[in-house]
Scaffold this motif. Structure first.
Motif, PDB file in Angstrom:
ATOM      1  N   ALA A 151       0.853  -1.185   0.000  1.00  0.00           N
ATOM      2  CA  ALA A 151       0.000   0.000   0.000  1.00  0.00           C
ATOM      3  C   ALA A 151       0.883   1.226   0.000  1.00  0.00           C
ATOM      4  CB  ALA A 151      -0.928   0.017   1.220  1.00  0.00           C
ATOM      5  N   VAL A 152       0.412   2.276  -0.659  1.00  0.00           N
ATOM      6  CA  VAL A 152       1.130   3.551  -0.709  1.00  0.00           C
ATOM      7  C   VAL A 152       0.258   4.594  -0.030  1.00  0.00           C
ATOM      8  CG1 VAL A 152       2.203   5.293  -2.171  1.00  0.00           C
ATOM      9  CG2 VAL A 152       2.228   2.883  -2.878  1.00  0.00           C
ATOM     10  N   LEU A 153       0.779   5.222   1.017  1.00  0.00           N
ATOM     11  CA  LEU A 153       0.050   6.206   1.804  1.00  0.00           C
ATOM     12  C   LEU A 153       0.740   7.557   1.668  1.00  0.00           C
ATOM     13  CD1 LEU A 153      -0.518   4.101   5.064  1.00  0.00           C
ATOM     14  CD2 LEU A 153      -1.996   4.258   3.043  1.00  0.00           C
ATOM     15  N   GLY A 154      -0.011   8.563   1.230  1.00  0.00           N
ATOM     16  CA  GLY A 154       0.541   9.888   1.027  1.00  0.00           C
ATOM     17  C   GLY A 154       0.330  10.783   2.229  1.00  0.00           C
ATOM     18  N   LEU A 155       1.384  11.448   2.651  1.00  0.00           N
ATOM     19  CA  LEU A 155       1.319  12.350   3.802  1.00  0.00           C
ATOM     20  C   LEU A 155       1.221  13.804   3.360  1.00  0.00           C
ATOM     21  CD1 LEU A 155       3.867  10.575   6.135  1.00  0.00           C
ATOM     22  CD2 LEU A 155       1.404  10.780   6.491  1.00  0.00           C
ATOM     23  N   GLU A 286      -9.595   2.020  -4.334  1.00  0.00           N
ATOM     24  CA  GLU A 286     -10.887   1.977  -3.636  1.00  0.00           C
ATOM     25  C   GLU A 286     -10.869   0.915  -2.546  1.00  0.00           C
ATOM     26  OE1 GLU A 286     -13.258   4.058  -3.882  1.00  0.00           O
ATOM     27  OE2 GLU A 286     -12.545   5.170  -5.631  1.00  0.00           O
ATOM     28  N   ALA A 287     -10.221  -0.221  -2.829  1.00  0.00           N
ATOM     29  CA  ALA A 287     -10.126  -1.267  -1.805  1.00  0.00           C
ATOM     30  C   ALA A 287      -9.294  -0.790  -0.620  1.00  0.00           C
ATOM     31  CB  ALA A 287      -9.518  -2.532  -2.415  1.00  0.00           C
ATOM     32  N   LEU A 288      -8.201  -0.087  -0.900  1.00  0.00           N
ATOM     33  CA  LEU A 288      -7.376   0.447   0.181  1.00  0.00           C
ATOM     34  C   LEU A 288      -8.152   1.486   0.982  1.00  0.00           C
ATOM     35  CD1 LEU A 288      -4.718   0.743   1.713  1.00  0.00           C
ATOM     36  CD2 LEU A 288      -3.944   2.316  -0.079  1.00  0.00           C
ATOM     37  N   LEU A 289      -8.882   2.363   0.294  1.00  0.00           N
ATOM     38  CA  LEU A 289      -9.690   3.357   1.009  1.00  0.00           C
ATOM     39  C   LEU A 289     -10.670   2.682   1.949  1.00  0.00           C
ATOM     40  CD1 LEU A 289     -10.642   6.281   1.488  1.00  0.00           C
ATOM     41  CD2 LEU A 289     -12.222   5.962  -0.430  1.00  0.00           C
ATOM     42  N   GLN A 290     -11.309   1.596   1.495  1.00  0.00           N
ATOM     43  CA  GLN A 290     -12.269   0.913   2.360  1.00  0.00           C
ATOM     44  C   GLN A 290     -11.576   0.352   3.592  1.00  0.00           C
ATOM     45  OE1 GLN A 290     -15.744   0.874   1.930  1.00  0.00           O
ATOM     46  NE2 GLN A 290     -15.470   0.259   4.065  1.00  0.00           N
ATOM     47  N   GLN A 291     -10.389  -0.212   3.418  1.00  0.00           N
ATOM     48  CA  GLN A 291      -9.635  -0.679   4.580  1.00  0.00           C
ATOM     49  C   GLN A 291      -9.369   0.452   5.559  1.00  0.00           C
ATOM     50  OE1 GLN A 291      -6.058  -2.912   4.221  1.00  0.00           O
ATOM     51  NE2 GLN A 291      -6.848  -4.327   2.676  1.00  0.00           N
ATOM     52  N   ILE A 292      -8.943   1.597   5.013  1.00  0.00           N
ATOM     53  CA  ILE A 292      -8.636   2.742   5.874  1.00  0.00           C
ATOM     54  C   ILE A 292      -9.881   3.223   6.593  1.00  0.00           C
ATOM     55  CG2 ILE A 292      -7.861   5.146   5.872  1.00  0.00           C
ATOM     56  CD1 ILE A 292      -5.993   4.404   3.541  1.00  0.00           C
ATOM     57  N   LYS A 293     -11.012   3.278   5.897  1.00  0.00           N
ATOM     58  CA  LYS A 293     -12.268   3.700   6.531  1.00  0.00           C
ATOM     59  C   LYS A 293     -12.646   2.755   7.669  1.00  0.00           C
ATOM     60  CE  LYS A 293     -15.641   4.801   3.710  1.00  0.00           C
ATOM     61  NZ  LYS A 293     -16.526   4.789   2.518  1.00  0.00           N
ATOM     62  N   ASP A 294     -12.469   1.447   7.445  1.00  0.00           N
ATOM     63  CA  ASP A 294     -12.815   0.479   8.483  1.00  0.00           C
ATOM     64  C   ASP A 294     -11.885   0.619   9.685  1.00  0.00           C
ATOM     65  OD1 ASP A 294     -14.782  -0.476   6.803  1.00  0.00           O
ATOM     66  OD2 ASP A 294     -13.624  -2.221   6.126  1.00  0.00           O
ATOM     67  N   LEU A 320      -0.128   4.181 -11.833  1.00  0.00           N
ATOM     68  CA  LEU A 320       0.321   2.855 -12.248  1.00  0.00           C
ATOM     69  C   LEU A 320      -0.585   1.745 -11.734  1.00  0.00           C
ATOM     70  CD1 LEU A 320       4.151   3.404 -11.692  1.00  0.00           C
ATOM     71  CD2 LEU A 320       2.966   3.214 -13.881  1.00  0.00           C
ATOM     72  N   GLY A 321      -1.653   2.117 -11.050  1.00  0.00           N
ATOM     73  CA  GLY A 321      -2.596   1.127 -10.554  1.00  0.00           C
ATOM     74  C   GLY A 321      -2.251   0.559  -9.202  1.00  0.00           C
ATOM     75  N   TYR A 322      -1.218   1.070  -8.546  1.00  0.00           N
ATOM     76  CA  TYR A 322      -0.853   0.572  -7.233  1.00  0.00           C
ATOM     77  C   TYR A 322      -1.853   1.096  -6.196  1.00  0.00           C
ATOM     78  CZ  TYR A 322       3.617  -0.262  -9.609  1.00  0.00           C
ATOM     79  OH  TYR A 322       4.599  -0.661 -10.477  1.00  0.00           O
ATOM     80  N   PRO A 323      -2.153   0.322  -5.154  1.00  0.00           N
ATOM     81  CA  PRO A 323      -3.104   0.770  -4.123  1.00  0.00           C
ATOM     82  C   PRO A 323      -2.572   2.006  -3.404  1.00  0.00           C
ATOM     83  CG  PRO A 323      -2.034  -1.286  -3.485  1.00  0.00           C
ATOM     84  CD  PRO A 323      -1.654  -1.045  -4.897  1.00  0.00           C
ATOM     85  N   THR A 324      -3.219   3.134  -3.612  1.00  0.00           N
ATOM     86  CA  THR A 324      -2.696   4.423  -3.154  1.00  0.00           C
ATOM     87  C   THR A 324      -3.818   5.280  -2.601  1.00  0.00           C
ATOM     88  OG1 THR A 324      -1.009   4.345  -4.897  1.00  0.00           O
ATOM     89  CG2 THR A 324      -1.412   6.481  -3.865  1.00  0.00           C
ATOM     90  N   VAL A 325      -3.564   5.905  -1.467  1.00  0.00           N
ATOM     91  CA  VAL A 325      -4.471   6.897  -0.880  1.00  0.00           C
ATOM     92  C   VAL A 325      -3.608   8.009  -0.302  1.00  0.00           C
ATOM     93  CG1 VAL A 325      -6.118   7.374   0.981  1.00  0.00           C
ATOM     94  CG2 VAL A 325      -6.392   5.320  -0.412  1.00  0.00           C
ATOM     95  N   VAL A 361      -3.106  -2.351   7.935  1.00  0.00           N
ATOM     96  CA  VAL A 361      -3.362  -2.407   6.498  1.00  0.00           C
ATOM     97  C   VAL A 361      -2.830  -3.708   5.920  1.00  0.00           C
ATOM     98  CG1 VAL A 361      -2.712  -1.415   4.278  1.00  0.00           C
ATOM     99  CG2 VAL A 361      -3.451   0.074   6.124  1.00  0.00           C
ATOM    100  N   ASP A 362      -3.710  -4.450   5.233  1.00  0.00           N
ATOM    101  CA  ASP A 362      -3.328  -5.698   4.579  1.00  0.00           C
ATOM    102  C   ASP A 362      -2.978  -5.431   3.113  1.00  0.00           C
ATOM    103  OD1 ASP A 362      -3.836  -7.224   6.872  1.00  0.00           O
ATOM    104  OD2 ASP A 362      -5.970  -7.311   6.394  1.00  0.00           O
ATOM    105  N   GLY A 363      -2.524  -6.475   2.440  1.00  0.00           N
ATOM    106  CA  GLY A 363      -2.240  -6.348   1.021  1.00  0.00           C
ATOM    107  C   GLY A 363      -3.518  -6.114   0.220  1.00  0.00           C
ATOM    108  N   VAL A 364      -3.401  -5.400  -0.883  1.00  0.00           N
ATOM    109  CA  VAL A 364      -4.530  -5.092  -1.754  1.00  0.00           C
ATOM    110  C   VAL A 364      -4.166  -5.521  -3.162  1.00  0.00           C
ATOM    111  CG1 VAL A 364      -5.959  -3.255  -2.734  1.00  0.00           C
ATOM    112  CG2 VAL A 364      -5.299  -3.165  -0.328  1.00  0.00           C
ATOM    113  N   SER A 365      -5.086  -6.196  -3.856  1.00  0.00           N
ATOM    114  CA  SER A 365      -4.828  -6.582  -5.243  1.00  0.00           C
ATOM    115  C   SER A 365      -4.680  -5.335  -6.103  1.00  0.00           C
ATOM    116  CB  SER A 365      -5.986  -7.432  -5.782  1.00  0.00           C
ATOM    117  OG  SER A 365      -6.081  -8.638  -5.044  1.00  0.00           O
ATOM    118  N   ARG A 366      -3.747  -5.364  -7.034  1.00  0.00           N
ATOM    119  CA  ARG A 366      -3.474  -4.205  -7.870  1.00  0.00           C
ATOM    120  C   ARG A 366      -4.360  -4.220  -9.100  1.00  0.00           C
ATOM    121  NH1 ARG A 366       2.775  -2.707  -7.046  1.00  0.00           N
ATOM    122  NH2 ARG A 366       2.893  -3.336  -4.889  1.00  0.00           N
ATOM    123  N   GLY A 367      -4.820  -2.989  -9.475  1.00  0.00           N
ATOM    124  CA  GLY A 367      -5.654  -2.871 -10.663  1.00  0.00           C
ATOM    125  C   GLY A 367      -4.835  -2.646 -11.901  1.00  0.00           C
TER     126      GLY A 367
END
Length: 367
Positions: A151-155, A286-294, A320-325, A361-367
């Motif tokens: 997961a990639v998290l932007g500060l 979107e999958a990463l966002l849902q994890q973060i919301k939960d 590049l489709g990597y899980p990013t928020v 945060v768990d792994g997220v499948s890449r789009g």
């Protein structure tokens, strides 16, 4: 040491983009704090400012690391503190760089200390030195690290209401350069080729291309020539472009690369000074966002996310489709303005959220 005291130390070391001495001074402070928080530190050297890489080894969790992206350069020149001093009044902290984005670094390091012995994956952090001008020297580094992250998290700062960012406009800085032929402007004007006149025509042509599309174009600087009695031999213009979708981005940048001279004997070229591709929301994000919301809900926070207009290093990973928020820095306002401020309560809140994310945060499948 409190959040506020730590942020004050960071703000006191002014760190404008492109000032390697000032950036190096702040890098020393940040690396000392990162080491205390448990990170090992390294640098990718560059003449205009080193990029910082911090690593917190995994504890009982195998697999890909979490990557966090931040930056320690600001838009403010050395000396700004004299005119825009540090201040704290109730929940409002003011000073150059408090919101964009030194408070994000404060929250991250405090979160790393807070997780203590709890299980977590490897945590990698890139603190970029030239983010405020489009990270022209950091793009390859971000791509390489994002390619192996779960997961990639932007500060970067969040939306004004505190929500996160799930996409960003593409952002490109480009330069059109023209070479003409100098000659006396009165005695032999036809022997010359005026680079400024050619540049103006090129800008008009390019603006006509952009005008047909949902693209923002700003001509930021123009320079050229030297004397009114000399036909200008060189000129250039720096452009800022913002894109909402990849198709228009590709078309406009191709038109830029395809510029041809209007005048015989003139030479015209274009090059990108920095480029952050359009990042549109996708399944992985979107999958990463849902994890973060939960995870946020589990600590009593109600969070959501949506795309943003501004650009950042998360463009590079997200496109590049990597899980990013993005948007995980503390809330505030006035980015790049003399009204810049950050919420003290939000620094504490984001610290708690980041600590929860780094251990949840768990792994997220890449789009």
């Amino acid at each position: 040491m409190s959040f506020i005291e730590t942020l004050h130390r960071y703000v006191a070391v002014e760190s404008p983009t492109g000032d390697p001495r000032s950036l190096a001074a702040l890098a020393e402070v940040l690396e000392a704090d990162a080491t205390r928080a448990g990170f090992s530190t390294a640098r990718v050297p560059h003449p205009t400012g080193d990029h910082l890489i911090w690593t917190l080894p995994a504890r009982e969790v195998a697999g890909e690391p979490i990557l966090l992206l931040s930056h320690y350069d600001t838009v403010w020149p050395v000396g700004t503190l004299a005119e825009m001093p540090w201040s704290v009044e109730d929940d409002v902290i003011r000073g150059p760089g408090v919101y964009d984005t030194k408070s994000g670094i404060v929250a991250l390091l405090a979160a790393a200390e807070r997780i203590g012995d709890r299980p977590h994956p490897e945590i990698r952090v890139i603190v970029v030195a030239d983010e405020e001008i489009g990270s022209p020297t950091a793009g390859d580094l971000v791509r390489a690290e994002a390619a192996r992250a779960r997961a990639v998290l932007g500060l970067e700062p969040p939306h004004p209401d505190g929500d996160l960012k799930t996409g960003r406009r593409g952002s490109t800085r480009a330069r059109i350069e023209v070479t003409g032929i100098e000659t006396h402007a009165a005695l032999d004007p036809d022997a010359g080729v005026n680079a400024i006149d050619e540049l103006i025509d090129q800008l008009l042509r390019f603006r006509a291309v952009v005008a047909e599309r949902p693209v923002l174009l700003n001509t930021g600087t123009i320079a050229g020539g030297g004397r009114t009695n000399v036909v200008a031999g060189a000129a250039h213009a720096d452009l800022g472009l913002r894109f909402s979708d990849p198709d228009n981005e590709r078309a406009v940048l191709e038109a830029l690369r395809s510029l041809r001279p209007v005048r015989e004997r003139a030479e015209v070229s274009a090059r990108l000074l920095s480029h952050r591709p359009t990042w549109r929301p996708g399944p992985a994000g979107e999958a990463l966002l849902q994890q973060i919301k939960d995870i946020a809900a589990g600590i009593g926070e109600d969070l959501d996310g949506r795309p943003a207009d501004g650009a950042a290093d998360t463009n590079t990973a997200g496109s590049l489709g990597y899980p990013t928020v993005d948007g995980l820095a503390p809330a505030g306002g006035g980015a790049h303005a003399r009204t810049e401020w950050v919420s003290a309560a939000s620094i504490a809140g984001r610290t708690a959220l980041l600590a929860a994310l780094l251990t949840g945060v768990d792994g997220v499948s890449r789009g």
